[in-house]
Design a protein around this motif. Structure first.
Motif, PDB file in Angstrom:
ATOM      1  N   LEU A  46       0.829  -1.202   0.000  1.00  0.00           N
ATOM      2  CA  LEU A  46       0.000   0.000   0.000  1.00  0.00           C
ATOM      3  C   LEU A  46       0.864   1.253   0.000  1.00  0.00           C
ATOM      4  N   PHE A  93      -1.602  -0.996  -7.281  1.00  0.00           N
ATOM      5  CA  PHE A  93      -1.669  -1.985  -6.197  1.00  0.00           C
ATOM      6  C   PHE A  93      -1.570  -3.392  -6.759  1.00  0.00           C
ATOM      7  N   THR A 132       2.267   1.774  -3.308  1.00  0.00           N
ATOM      8  CA  THR A 132       1.235   2.238  -4.236  1.00  0.00           C
ATOM      9  C   THR A 132       0.992   3.731  -4.068  1.00  0.00           C
TER      10      THR A 132
END
Lengths: 271, 268
Positions: free
Chosen positions: B82, B212, B85
């Motif tokens: 995450l 992601f 991303t």
């Protein structure tokens, strides 16, 4: 009108003060999240290596050129395998995706309550997992080799083809379907004469488009052992034979350009 | 139905490819290719049969998937993905905007246009995995290599679509702003930005999704994230953990897709 009064004169502004403040707060929160994430990354990074990167990059480049042309003959066979993975995988995916698409389309599904959600789930599951992960999975199940690559490409492509095809089916013109039904056609005949002719161009376009993407993806499947030119790439990277890596990149690049050209030509001819 | 009355000839629907030479040529070509391809396919069927039992184990591992025994690794991997991303999407957007402006023919002079289009072409043709290999070789293992890879891929994607969107803007509004004596920056701020902003937000969210998904893949070559955790799980034949990771990825991807769908609908 958003205005600001300063020293007796009113000035036009683009936004109301409240709105401006909200936007500013949004930016602040976004920046805070970004800085936090950056901190996490920077904590997990060995900065010595990073400061070294330009040297490393230059070194890498020095080893990569000139490419080792004598390596080219041993790449034809893996390249053929790569093409087979992409093509056979796409073909299998088409065979499986067509029924899924007809089950997922609202106007052709046998049952909106049961079959449609199932078909949609198949599509979502297939789409959210990358071909490389499917390959990783299949290699550990059925062993390394081309078959794992073909199946990985197939599993990833079913969702893609089925999604675009069922959207095309839902967007067809109702009139021919009604005409065929009015002529007394059965369910299968309605599909064959009313729906199929309308979606064939879209279907052919989607298939060729996916084949083009699959050529791209199948070049790297070998990294996890699923056959094709990626195997050579993996072994060359492992022994740090960077001039061979460049050779492989050139071959991949040429193949991708060629497949893109073919797919563009075919789609142009269809549409 | 298919026999035409009075003539005895059968009717058949018109073929998809009208030219008979091309049609039959393609069929024959496909058959020859299929024979060649299947002939050269080397499959170790004993290994496949042996593996089917393992495949069944994997299917069984989904009931129930094991979130617990490698919990720390899974959480860490997901968090790293995450984080990668978020940073790569932000950096990617920040770099894409100037390149996108430069690659729009109605705003940029020809040399700038060609340069920016060149950058876009390079960023688009190189595959994520390949870029990741190079970055790992340059900056070492870990999330930084992944972040750089994803930013690179974001630039190719976003600047191309942004440039196309800018080229599609209504020239009347741009001319109106220019006519008031606005500078180039004011032209961007008041003429271009309001027209492309909804689409830029939509594309950025879409790219967030893709990043992601990709972050789960580039971990396989050492660029950090959940992909590395997944790879380890497969290497250890811990199928129940792998099943848990796959489920987590699917759920997050679906949630991101759903959320970005809502936001995009509100913006557009």
């Amino acid at each position: 009108m958003p205005v600001r009064t300063a020293g007796g004169t009113t000035q036009w502004q683009r936004r109301e003060r409240r709105r401006q403040l909200l936007i500013w707060l949004g930016w602040l929160a976004g920046t805070a999240v970004f800085v936090f994430c950056w901190e996490v990354i920077s904590r997990d990074t060995m900065w010595v290596f990073v400061w070294d990167a330009p040297t490393q990059g230059a070194d890498l480049l020095g080893r990569m050129v000139p490419p080792r042309w004598s390596y080219l003959p041993s790449l034809w066979r893996p390249l053929w395998d790569t093409m087979n993975i992409a093509t056979l995988g796409t073909a299998l995916a088409i065979v499986l995706a067509v029924p899924v698409a007809f089950m997922a389309a609202r106007n052709t599904t046998p049952s909106v309550a049961v079959v449609r959600p199932l078909a949609l789930f198949v599509i979502v599951a297939s789409r959210s997992i990358n071909a490389l992960i499917w390959a990783l999975l299949l290699v550990s199940i059925i062993g390394p080799g081309i078959l794992a690559g073909i199946l990985a490409i197939m599993l990833r492509s079913i969702g893609f083809i089925a999604k675009l095809l069922y959207e095309a089916i839902e967007e067809i013109d109702r009139a021919p379907v009604e005409a065929v039904t009015a002529a007394g056609a059965g369910r299968a005949q309605v599909v064959a004469y009313g729906i199929v002719p309308q979606v064939t161009p879209a279907f052919a376009g989607i298939s060729v488009f996916r084949w083009d993407i699959n050529i791209r993806e199948s070049t790297v499947l070998g990294l996890v052992g699923a056959g094709g030119i990626g195997l050579q790439l993996q072994s060359s990277v492992n022994v740090l034979a960077w001039n061979q890596v460049t050779m492989i990149f050139i071959v991949i690049f040429a193949t991708v350009l060629l497949s893109e050209w073919v797919s563009a030509r075919v789609r142009h001819a269809i549409i | 139905m298919s026999v035409i009355a009075g003539t005895g000839r059968r009717w058949s629907p018109p073929p998809f490819i009208p030219n008979p030479w091309l049609r039959h040529g393609l069929t024959v070509g496909a058959a020859v290719y299929l024979a060649l391809a299947l002939g050269s396919l080397e499959v170790n069927w004993t290994r496949v049969v042996e593996g089917l039992g393992r495949g069944w184990h994997f299917v069984l591992a989904f009931a129930p998937p094991d979130f617990v025994s490698r919990r720390a690794e899974i959480v860490e991997g997901l968090a790293e993905s995450l984080v990668m991303t978020v940073t790569s999407t932000v950096i990617g957007i920040a770099i894409s905007i100037p390149i996108g402006l430069g690659a729009a023919r109605n705003l940029a002079p020809l040399p700038v246009y060609l340069l920016c289009r060149g950058i876009v072409a390079v960023a688009r043709t190189l595959q994520e995995i390949i870029v990741a290999i190079l970055f790992v070789a340059m900056v070492g293992f870990g999330p930084l290599a992944g972040m750089l890879t994803l930013s690179f891929a974001t630039i190719g994607f976003l600047s191309k679509l942004l440039a196309e969107d800018i080229e599609d803007t209504d020239p009347g509004q741009l001319e109106a702003i220019r006519a008031t004596g606005a500078s180039w920056l004011q032209l961007l701020n008041y003429g271009v930005q309001p027209q492309v902003m909804p689409r830029l937000i939509g594309l950025s969210l879409y790219r967030f999704d893709i990043n992601f998904r990709e972050s789960a893949v580039i971990g396989i070559v050492g660029a950090g994230g959940i992909g590395a955790t997944l790879n380890t799980a497969f290497d250890r034949y811990e199928y129940d953990t792998a099943a848990a990771i796959l489920l987590a990825i699917i759920v997050i991807v679906m949630a991101a897709e759903y959320l970005s769908g809502i936001i995009r609908r509100r913006v557009q």
